[in-house]
Scaffold this motif. Structure first.
Motif, PDB file in Angstrom:
ATOM      1  N   ALA A 188      21.126  81.107  43.520  1.00 54.09           N
ATOM      2  CA  ALA A 188      20.849  79.550  42.996  1.00 54.09           C
ATOM      3  C   ALA A 188      21.689  78.109  43.986  1.00 54.09           C
ATOM      4  CB  ALA A 188      22.171  79.202  41.998  1.00 54.09           C
ATOM      5  N   SER A 189      22.328  78.888  45.371  1.00 57.67           N
ATOM      6  CA  SER A 189      22.321  77.985  46.208  1.00 57.67           C
ATOM      7  C   SER A 189      21.227  77.947  46.706  1.00 57.67           C
ATOM      8  CB  SER A 189      23.451  78.588  47.308  1.00 57.67           C
ATOM      9  OG  SER A 189      25.123  79.094  46.594  1.00 57.67           O
ATOM     10  N   ARG A 190      20.757  78.930  47.181  1.00 57.24           N
ATOM     11  CA  ARG A 190      19.177  78.910  47.644  1.00 57.24           C
ATOM     12  C   ARG A 190      17.827  78.313  46.942  1.00 57.24           C
ATOM     13  NH1 ARG A 190      16.238  81.032  52.184  1.00 57.24           N
ATOM     14  NH2 ARG A 190      13.600  80.212  51.578  1.00 57.24           N
ATOM     15  N   GLY A 191      18.219  78.158  45.429  1.00 57.69           N
ATOM     16  CA  GLY A 191      17.353  76.874  44.402  1.00 57.69           C
ATOM     17  C   GLY A 191      17.920  75.815  45.079  1.00 57.69           C
ATOM     18  N   PHE A 192      19.391  75.156  44.746  1.00 52.74           N
ATOM     19  CA  PHE A 192      19.459  73.619  44.973  1.00 52.74           C
ATOM     20  C   PHE A 192      19.051  73.353  46.220  1.00 52.74           C
ATOM     21  CE2 PHE A 192      21.663  74.789  41.041  1.00 52.74           C
ATOM     22  CZ  PHE A 192      21.550  74.006  40.229  1.00 52.74           C
ATOM     23  N   LYS A 193      19.124  74.739  47.481  1.00 53.01           N
ATOM     24  CA  LYS A 193      18.759  73.789  48.572  1.00 53.01           C
ATOM     25  C   LYS A 193      17.472  73.270  49.181  1.00 53.01           C
ATOM     26  CE  LYS A 193      19.106  74.986  53.331  1.00 53.01           C
ATOM     27  NZ  LYS A 193      18.210  74.715  53.619  1.00 53.01           N
ATOM     28  N   ASP A 194      16.747  74.337  48.389  1.00 48.65           N
ATOM     29  CA  ASP A 194      15.139  74.195  48.042  1.00 48.65           C
ATOM     30  C   ASP A 194      15.023  72.769  47.037  1.00 48.65           C
ATOM     31  OD1 ASP A 194      14.958  76.547  50.288  1.00 48.65           O
ATOM     32  OD2 ASP A 194      14.308  77.721  48.675  1.00 48.65           O
ATOM     33  N   LEU A 227       1.117  59.784  44.801  1.00 47.88           N
ATOM     34  CA  LEU A 227       2.263  59.594  44.948  1.00 47.88           C
ATOM     35  C   LEU A 227       2.640  59.717  43.641  1.00 47.88           C
ATOM     36  CD1 LEU A 227       4.181  59.169  46.980  1.00 47.88           C
ATOM     37  CD2 LEU A 227       4.359  56.891  45.703  1.00 47.88           C
ATOM     38  N   PRO A 228       2.683  59.274  42.071  1.00 47.21           N
ATOM     39  CA  PRO A 228       2.774  59.502  40.856  1.00 47.21           C
ATOM     40  C   PRO A 228       2.940  61.001  40.650  1.00 47.21           C
ATOM     41  CG  PRO A 228       1.279  57.771  40.481  1.00 47.21           C
ATOM     42  CD  PRO A 228       1.397  58.282  42.300  1.00 47.21           C
ATOM     43  N   TRP A 229       2.256  61.561  41.186  1.00 46.63           N
ATOM     44  CA  TRP A 229       1.665  63.333  41.057  1.00 46.63           C
ATOM     45  C   TRP A 229       3.001  64.142  41.360  1.00 46.63           C
ATOM     46  CZ3 TRP A 229      -0.279  62.554  36.908  1.00 46.63           C
ATOM     47  CH2 TRP A 229      -1.263  61.598  36.753  1.00 46.63           C
ATOM     48  N   LYS A 230       3.039  63.619  42.803  1.00 43.96           N
ATOM     49  CA  LYS A 230       4.288  64.190  44.268  1.00 43.96           C
ATOM     50  C   LYS A 230       5.204  64.440  43.417  1.00 43.96           C
ATOM     51  CE  LYS A 230       1.526  63.838  48.303  1.00 43.96           C
ATOM     52  NZ  LYS A 230       1.125  63.211  49.636  1.00 43.96           N
ATOM     53  N   LEU A 231       6.090  62.954  42.668  1.00 48.07           N
ATOM     54  CA  LEU A 231       7.015  62.451  42.392  1.00 48.07           C
ATOM     55  C   LEU A 231       7.291  63.893  40.791  1.00 48.07           C
ATOM     56  CD1 LEU A 231       9.729  60.968  41.652  1.00 48.07           C
ATOM     57  CD2 LEU A 231       8.565  59.648  40.645  1.00 48.07           C
ATOM     58  N   ILE A 232       6.148  63.976  40.198  1.00 47.11           N
ATOM     59  CA  ILE A 232       6.967  64.988  39.398  1.00 47.11           C
ATOM     60  C   ILE A 232       6.731  65.880  39.852  1.00 47.11           C
ATOM     61  CG2 ILE A 232       5.161  66.012  37.492  1.00 47.11           C
ATOM     62  CD1 ILE A 232       3.738  63.013  36.937  1.00 47.11           C
ATOM     63  N   SER A 233       6.069  66.439  40.587  1.00 44.00           N
ATOM     64  CA  SER A 233       6.124  68.327  41.033  1.00 44.00           C
ATOM     65  C   SER A 233       7.358  68.098  42.112  1.00 44.00           C
ATOM     66  CB  SER A 233       4.773  68.254  42.311  1.00 44.00           C
ATOM     67  OG  SER A 233       3.813  67.726  41.858  1.00 44.00           O
ATOM     68  N   ALA A 234       8.023  67.410  42.549  1.00 42.10           N
ATOM     69  CA  ALA A 234       9.307  67.171  42.862  1.00 42.10           C
ATOM     70  C   ALA A 234      10.262  67.409  41.879  1.00 42.10           C
ATOM     71  CB  ALA A 234       9.404  66.102  43.607  1.00 42.10           C
ATOM     72  N   ILE A 235      10.780  66.960  40.944  1.00 44.64           N
ATOM     73  CA  ILE A 235      11.290  66.543  39.829  1.00 44.64           C
ATOM     74  C   ILE A 235      11.392  68.066  39.571  1.00 44.64           C
ATOM     75  CG2 ILE A 235      11.506  66.388  37.778  1.00 44.64           C
ATOM     76  CD1 ILE A 235      10.531  63.340  38.152  1.00 44.64           C
ATOM     77  N   LEU A 236      10.644  69.126  39.424  1.00 42.40           N
ATOM     78  CA  LEU A 236      10.238  70.276  38.462  1.00 42.40           C
ATOM     79  C   LEU A 236      10.469  71.177  39.419  1.00 42.40           C
ATOM     80  CD1 LEU A 236       6.239  70.715  37.906  1.00 42.40           C
ATOM     81  CD2 LEU A 236       7.912  70.015  35.869  1.00 42.40           C
ATOM     82  N   PRO A 237      12.117  71.999  39.117  1.00 39.65           N
ATOM     83  CA  PRO A 237      12.498  73.396  39.991  1.00 39.65           C
ATOM     84  C   PRO A 237      11.312  73.869  41.072  1.00 39.65           C
ATOM     85  CG  PRO A 237      12.875  74.220  37.625  1.00 39.65           C
ATOM     86  CD  PRO A 237      11.674  73.180  38.402  1.00 39.65           C
ATOM     87  N   PRO A 238      12.367  74.191  42.046  1.00 43.09           N
ATOM     88  CA  PRO A 238      11.404  75.031  42.726  1.00 43.09           C
ATOM     89  C   PRO A 238      11.506  76.628  42.505  1.00 43.09           C
ATOM     90  CG  PRO A 238      13.639  75.051  44.242  1.00 43.09           C
ATOM     91  CD  PRO A 238      13.368  74.202  43.020  1.00 43.09           C
ATOM     92  N   THR A 239      10.655  77.142  43.325  1.00 39.78           N
ATOM     93  CA  THR A 239      10.283  78.942  42.787  1.00 39.78           C
ATOM     94  C   THR A 239      11.780  79.895  43.152  1.00 39.78           C
ATOM     95  OG1 THR A 239       9.183  79.245  45.060  1.00 39.78           O
ATOM     96  CG2 THR A 239       8.262  78.666  43.020  1.00 39.78           C
ATOM     97  N   SER A 240      12.355  79.403  43.744  1.00 41.55           N
ATOM     98  CA  SER A 240      13.557  80.069  44.401  1.00 41.55           C
ATOM     99  C   SER A 240      14.221  79.991  42.913  1.00 41.55           C
ATOM    100  CB  SER A 240      14.893  78.640  45.365  1.00 41.55           C
ATOM    101  OG  SER A 240      13.751  78.769  46.834  1.00 41.55           O
ATOM    102  N   PHE A 241      14.661  79.635  41.975  1.00 38.38           N
ATOM    103  CA  PHE A 241      15.024  79.720  40.897  1.00 38.38           C
ATOM    104  C   PHE A 241      14.675  80.992  40.404  1.00 38.38           C
ATOM    105  CE2 PHE A 241      16.074  75.642  41.177  1.00 38.38           C
ATOM    106  CZ  PHE A 241      18.091  75.727  41.622  1.00 38.38           C
ATOM    107  N   TYR A 242      15.267  81.774  39.963  1.00 35.56           N
ATOM    108  CA  TYR A 242      15.307  83.465  39.067  1.00 35.56           C
ATOM    109  C   TYR A 242      13.857  84.196  38.993  1.00 35.56           C
ATOM    110  CZ  TYR A 242      19.490  81.842  36.796  1.00 35.56           C
ATOM    111  OH  TYR A 242      20.518  81.513  37.345  1.00 35.56           O
ATOM    112  N   GLY A 243      13.487  83.995  40.629  1.00 39.21           N
ATOM    113  CA  GLY A 243      11.973  84.247  40.639  1.00 39.21           C
ATOM    114  C   GLY A 243      11.196  84.485  40.813  1.00 39.21           C
ATOM    115  N   GLY A 244      11.065  82.561  40.156  1.00 40.60           N
ATOM    116  CA  GLY A 244       9.597  81.291  40.247  1.00 40.60           C
ATOM    117  C   GLY A 244       9.384  81.271  38.733  1.00 40.60           C
ATOM    118  N   TRP A 245      10.632  81.739  37.764  1.00 44.64           N
ATOM    119  CA  TRP A 245      10.209  81.550  35.908  1.00 44.64           C
ATOM    120  C   TRP A 245      10.238  80.585  35.374  1.00 44.64           C
ATOM    121  CZ3 TRP A 245       7.339  85.211  33.962  1.00 44.64           C
ATOM    122  CH2 TRP A 245       7.912  86.189  34.027  1.00 44.64           C
ATOM    123  N   ILE A 246      11.875  79.583  36.417  1.00 43.71           N
ATOM    124  CA  ILE A 246      11.852  78.137  35.416  1.00 43.71           C
ATOM    125  C   ILE A 246      10.747  77.538  36.118  1.00 43.71           C
ATOM    126  CG2 ILE A 246      13.319  76.622  36.184  1.00 43.71           C
ATOM    127  CD1 ILE A 246      16.141  78.770  36.372  1.00 43.71           C
TER     128      ILE A 246
END
Length: 544
Positions: A188-194, A227-246
């Protein structure tokens, strides 16, 4: 050999073993088993390998930082230089928390037989459970390979490093240990940092302030466009959370929302310009909703060694669209109308069906569906033929020389445009001439003649485009190599079979030999010829 490969079917190979237990002569009908026996033969001969001392290693937990020294051995002929690439890969352990990720090149000089890879492991708290990561060797260069009997096979060597859990008292910080087991504190710490870095990088051109300083005008234009699509992608959580399932599930939700938006916007556009729904569906809706599949296939084609994933993604995504995208809502609607029964609104909307059936049903009128499917299947058949002939002539479905590559791209895009045009014509014009009486008036006859002209010109353009693509592809075909030393095959021909050409490419072997001698400053023709004779003799010995 008989003990190690008990599963080797007698029907797949015929092999003659000598008194020393080594294969004296063999005729392989299976390329897969041919590789297996070559690998086993190399291990018997003590081949030149890069390998770990063991395939697993366990590190005891410690509250202080530790350094793992991982030895890599080189066996066999060590006279020439050799090298490989090493990297670490997570298998539950969190990079930067459980261990420090490393990667680089491992170079062996002439005579060197041992190298060390150092991996830093931070101190492990008492609540941290067991974790694992891998150390991988790959991309061997020089006269070495990887031991086919070890983990990883002939393409790489893999060492599994297990970081043991703390052996402290079971009640030590039990609450934090329970939280770590359920949530994964380090993950979780790694995920929030990413995630924080991800939210801060979407405003920069090419993803970072350093890259933005070197960005061109085209990069800036594409950045503002996306830019709008980059914002949507940035809002999605990174793959560091739970092996990328989220990330996987949130991406599916985002794609579903964007698909619904594209569908509604396309329907509004069709309503404004007076375009039928089926024309809007096969053009704007299909184009917009297929963009994720397009980029997924593009990524798979670039990163994969073979084209299977990128090509199969087309059929896989369309299967999901048809079986799930249509099957699920149609099934729900059919069940609903079966349970709810007919209403006055349903009778007013479907008077013909109301007169022929009792009760109510979910009605979907096919109209031009049969025509669309027929055109689509015909074009798909030609596309598959082109891919097959590319495989036969060029050795690959994707890529290759520029002329056939761009010809295939142009052909497939033309197929789609022609499909949209013919289906649109059918929807817009064909209904005017559906009744037999239409042939008795001028308008009906004109539509029939127009249909003959459209299908004739479309078919001619389709066949011309396909023929040009096949001609350009065959012109750049790979010439079948000849057998060395005039050795004839079982059919009496000197041409190699497909299995032989796949298993051993003499042209590539010669290139590798020449590059090796060039690197070693041995460019004399005698050295090159001697090395090639060894290669050809080895190949001739196995008859693969």
């Amino acid at each position: 050999a008989e003990q190690r490969y008990k599963a080797l079917p007698v029907s797949a190979t015929r092999c003659l073993f000598g008194p020393d237990g080594l294969p004296a002569k063999s005729w392989f009908l299976s390329r897969r088993w041919g590789r297996h026996l070559r690998a086993f033969y190399s291990s018997l001969q003590g081949g030149a390998y890069l390998k770990f001392e063991s395939e697993t290693r366990t590190l005891d937990a410690s509250p202080v930082e530790q350094t793992i020294e991982i030895p890599v051995q080189r066996t066999g002929n060590v006279e020439a230089a050799a090298s490989c690439v090493f990297r670490t890969e997570s298998m539950g352990a969190v990079p930067g928390y459980d261990y420090e990720p490393v990667e680089g090149d491992l170079e062996f000089g002439p005579g060197e037989t041992r190298k060390l890879i150092s991996v830093q492991v931070p101190g492990r708290p008492s609540w941290r459970g067991e974790a694992m990561f891998l150390v991988v060797l790959e991309d061997a260069m020089g006269q070495v390979s990887f031991d086919p009997t070890d983990d990883g096979g002939m393409t790489r060597a893999i060492l599994s490093v297990t970081l043991a859990a703390s052996s402290g008292h079971p009640t030590d910080r039990s609450v934090k240990k329970l939280v770590d087991q359920c949530v994964g504190i380090y993950g979780a710490s790694r995920g929030f940092k990413d995630w924080r870095d991800q939210l801060g990088s979407w405003t920069f051109v090419n993803g970072s302030a350093e890259e933005q300083l070197e960005a061109s005008r085209l990069d800036w234009a594409l950045h503002f466009f996306a830019l709008p699509w980059k914002l949507i992608s940035a809002i999605l959580p990174p793959t560091s959370f739970y092996g990328g399932w989220i990330t996987f599930y949130t991406s599916l939700i985002a794609i579903g929302v964007m698909t619904a938006m594209v569908s509604d916007l396309a329907e509004l556009l069709g309503c404004v310009v007076g375009m039928p729904d089926i024309v809007t569906a096969v053009s704007f809706v299909a184009l917009g909703t297929s963009m994720p599949d397009l980029f997924a296939s593009l990524t798979a084609a670039r990163e994969d060694e073979i084209a299977d994933a990128s090509v199969v993604n087309v059929t896989g995504s369309n299967s999901v669209n048809v079986f799930l995208g249509l099957g699920a809502p149609w099934s729900i609607a059919a069940i609903y109308w079966e349970v709810a029964g007919r209403t006055d609104e349903w009778v007013a909307r479907y008077p013909e069906e109301a007169a022929t059936i009792s009760g109510a049903a979910f009605v979907v009128k096919s109209k031009n569906l049969g025509y669309s499917v027929l055109i689509f299947c015909g074009m798909c058949a030609f596309a598959v033929v082109i891919l097959y002939l590319r495989r036969k002539w060029l050795g690959a479905e994707l890529g290759g020389p520029a002329a056939p590559k761009y010809a295939v791209v142009g052909s497939f895009m033309f197929y789609w445009g022609l499909f949209v045009a013919m289906v649109s014509w059918r929807v817009l014009r064909w209904e005017l001439s559906q009744v037999p009486e239409s042939l008795t008036n001028i308008a009906g006859v004109a539509v029939w003649l127009e249909g003959i002209l459209v299908h004739g010109l479309g078919g001619l353009a389709f066949l011309t485009c396909t023929a040009v693509t096949l001609v350009l592809t065959r012109r750049h075909r790979v010439v079948t190599p000849r057998r060395p030393h005039g050795d004839n095959g079982e059919d009496g021909s000197q041409s190699w079979t497909q299995s032989e050409r796949d298993d051993y490419d003499s042209e590539n072997a010669e290139t590798r030999v020449r590059e090796h001698h060039k690197d070693a400053s041995l460019e004399s023709k005698e050295s090159v010829r001697s090395e090639l004779d060894t290669v050809y003799t080895t190949f001739d010995h196995f008859k693969c």
